[in-house]
Design a protein around this motif. Sequence first.
Motif, mmCIF file in Angstrom:
data_model
loop_
_atom_site.group_PDB
_atom_site.id
_atom_site.type_symbol
_atom_site.label_atom_id
_atom_site.label_comp_id
_atom_site.label_asym_id
_atom_site.label_seq_id
_atom_site.Cartn_x
_atom_site.Cartn_y
_atom_site.Cartn_z
ATOM 1 N N LYS A 338 0.852 -1.179 0.000
ATOM 2 C CA LYS A 338 0.000 0.000 0.000
ATOM 3 C C LYS A 338 0.889 1.231 0.000
ATOM 4 C CE LYS A 338 -4.100 0.351 2.385
ATOM 5 N NZ LYS A 338 -4.954 0.449 3.581
ATOM 6 N N THR A 357 -7.031 -4.632 -3.774
ATOM 7 C CA THR A 357 -8.079 -5.259 -2.983
ATOM 8 C C THR A 357 -9.035 -4.169 -2.511
ATOM 9 O OG1 THR A 357 -6.859 -4.916 -0.935
ATOM 10 C CG2 THR A 357 -6.419 -6.963 -2.126
ATOM 11 N N GLY A 358 -10.146 -4.591 -1.945
ATOM 12 C CA GLY A 358 -11.154 -3.635 -1.494
ATOM 13 C C GLY A 358 -10.609 -2.556 -0.575
ATOM 14 N N ASP A 359 -9.687 -2.907 0.305
ATOM 15 C CA ASP A 359 -9.148 -1.893 1.214
ATOM 16 C C ASP A 359 -7.820 -1.312 0.738
ATOM 17 O OD1 ASP A 359 -8.095 -4.360 1.628
ATOM 18 O OD2 ASP A 359 -8.116 -4.278 3.822
ATOM 19 N N TRP A 361 -5.048 -2.475 -1.019
ATOM 20 C CA TRP A 361 -3.739 -3.119 -1.091
ATOM 21 C C TRP A 361 -3.509 -3.682 -2.488
ATOM 22 C CZ3 TRP A 361 -0.192 -3.253 2.932
ATOM 23 C CH2 TRP A 361 -0.661 -2.829 4.188
#
Lengths: 479, 479
Positions: A338, A357-359, A361
């Motif tokens: 990230k 990814t959703g958050d 990364w």
Amino acid sequence: MMIPNWLHQRAKVSPELSALVGKEGQWTFRELYEASLGIAQQLHSFNIASGDRVALLSHSNEETVLFIHASWLLSVEVVFLNSRLTEDELEWQINDAEVEIVVVDDRVAQTPILDGVECLSYSTIRQAERKEFEVVELWEEDRTLSVMYTSGTTGVPKGVRQTAGNHTSSALASVLNLGLTDRDSWLCMMPLFHISGLSIIIRSVIYGMETRLYEKFDAKEAAAQITAGTVTAMSVVALTLDQIVRVIEEGNSKAHPTFRTMLVGGGPVPLDYLERAAECGLPILQTYGMTETSSQTATLGKVDAVRKLGSAGKPLFFNQIKIKGTDQAREVGEVLIKGPHVTPGYIGSQSNRSPLTGDGWLATGDAGYLDEEGYLFIVDRRADLIISGGENIYPAEIENVLLAHPAVREAGVCAKDDDQWGQVPVAFLISDQVSEQEILAYCAQHLARYKVPKEIRFVDQLPRNASNKLMRFELKKSL
Amino acid sequence: MMIPNWLHQRAKVSPELSALVGKEGQWTFRELYEASLGIAQQLHSFNIASGDRVALLSHSNEETVLFIHASWLLSVEVVFLNSRLTEDELEWQINDAEVEIVVVDDRVAQTPILDGVECLSYSTIRQAERKEFEVVELWEEDRTLSVMYTSGTTGVPKGVRQTAGNHTSSALASVLNLGLTDRDSWLCMMPLFHISGLSIIIRSVIYGMETRLYEKFDAKEAAAQITAGTVTAMSVVALTLDQIVRVIEEGNSKAHPTFRTMLVGGGPVPLDYLERAAECGLPILQTYGMTETSSQTATLGKVDAVRKLGSAGKPLFFNQIKIKGTDQAREVGEVLIKGPHVTPGYIGSQSNRSPLTGDGWLATGDAGYLDEEGYLFIVDRRADLIISGGENIYPAEIENVLLAHPAVREAGVCAKDDDQWGQVPVAFLISDQVSEQEILAYCAQHLARYKVPKEIRFVDQLPRNASNKLMRFELKKSL
């Protein structure tokens, strides 16, 4: 944050500092700005303007640096084409990128490589009228400035967006790690269509630092500059490091004490190389980076080079690294990244796929672990990546080509260690009657030379797991 | 871009580097993190949590650095109170800031200065239980981390928000200008409640650089460190520069060759100082900065110190400077500033006032011009600002106090040059029968000592322009 148009601002802030030195001449930032602005105005006369996308296919020399900066003064997105690709590969990328124009240097223009595509050569552009435009002085962080194609697990090349914020934060995170002095000069013998080379040009204009540019890698010349103290940093891969070390050893010489940074990417450096480099006074900084992160994510400092042998180091100051599904030290999993240097995504046919990814990364596909002190170790490169002479080769891409041949029923490709190139690709085929020669000739038509398998093995079956997925690591074991 | 929680990230990236050295001890970044985290957990036991606002009134020593970092590990906004203010002034700011808590060091706690306000002393906090919390690892750019009060033309103090993005971009722009090496150490003898001091602490944690901290300015100690080579940079004002130069001259000594940066703020440096500093081997970098820009906006490099005498230099890489209403070189107008280091605005009673113009420029109130090469020259500090021993004094604030005295009918304050302090405030009064003594005693009750006029002149009229506005520059001429 808003980011100043790099060269426009740098030429205001420190116009008289040395920007670029090469075979064709040398430029201060003011001279670089003026020369690039002229080209930008000529490009603008072809109705290229802020926000447009152009492709660039050229050799990595000073003129190309001018054309890159010209494009950025115009706030244009540049798709960097790898000059080693075949016509098929280039056409695919050019179509996928939907560029307004393909800019080529004059040598490329004289080759038939881009027969089907309309190109504008450097000299055609340089003969054009100049059309004035207003420089966009501040860029939004998420403005795309460069696009580089990279293949992944699927073998389909994806055009990776590299934004103003990606490049700027990468350069800033790097300077906090490597430091900066008045006399810094970075030796660039990497292709500018790779992030390893392009990031040097970008650091140069953000830092107000000199780039010494060579079109091709030249071990003797590198050793000469490093020992003379005309440069303070250089980017290499293990292969080219070894060659430079050999020259320095043969000359019974040492790196000049002001030479501070030998940044080594593309996989771990063998202990033997590290020891010999240390003997030569070369401070080695192993790094882990990729196209999707606009250069370095982690870098191993020189003080840790031997103590943490094989590690890619710590994340840089703006970056985060974690291992998917675990917080335990030394537990292996997919490396997640990230940071403001991570691409927001792709262009063209892959623009709907997110690498994140959703958050937020980036799933690298590389397997690795963090040790107790937070040092990153890469265990296996993503998608069984083959790194050959610094070029990334994705097995799936070669397999796709092989499978398109009428006689081939199944194909598997893996890396084989090679003294000269580090690794080379080897293919395993289940096929009808066909000669190795025919397969290789077929590959040469469709793949850049460095991607053509160095060896073909005809087999009865390929190793597959329960869900019938090809296990390339088993192929590798059978070599 | 998202910004990593500074100390949390720095302790991960380079835990063993030296972070802080002072009279009370020394800390690596790991030690600084652990000590600050402990205090953060103790603060948290008083129900202080991410997003809250606390005020800090303390001396500028190592313990205060720990409390500042503890607050930021908690992601709390810190209102920095100037310990030289009177009770009235402090109460006003504390009320305006609506803080959850006022944290004071033990020495402050023992003085009656904050009688009406509930305070928590360092030792009370350090005796509290630790309550664990999850560190916010990434900050939004616009998260406020510090607030500093500054008065302007109206004399009403405004609480200036300084965000994670302001401080980070300021530190990054500075490093591109000043460079960075492994052995860098910044000598801090500036108060931490000023941006000049606080910015050193912030650069330290962003760069992974050592701070050498002293509670008070000490010319002998500064000279000793500079000549011994234990520090590579220091922040001063002209007044303190002169004192250091004297000590070095008296000792017939020279700055150590690794001492690279003498950053001089608070107005231009006299030529005589520059010449003497050069004799001592001190590289002078004059700078122009303010609370609203979280430190430097422009800095004059050492190579230009004499050639561009009196200039504040070029904007740093992320910043823009222009003169209101003109593009002409050498035409004087209000200095406007743009960049990621510019405050988004104020807190409290002034939160509805924006310091920015519609298109995002900070109107500084300072008059200046840019020369043909883009160097900034400040002609007159905003609002007739008086700079006394490095402290900013706004005439309007003193005039407001004077006008509140029953005998005073009109008041005007301006700066008078002073050998010791650079400038001191002088008041002109139209009044009923009243003694200078009574007026001065009255001022001492309501104003920090350095703001109390050094001289009172009783006059029959004050110079006013057609719209009856006080012309303070005319007062100055009459001195």
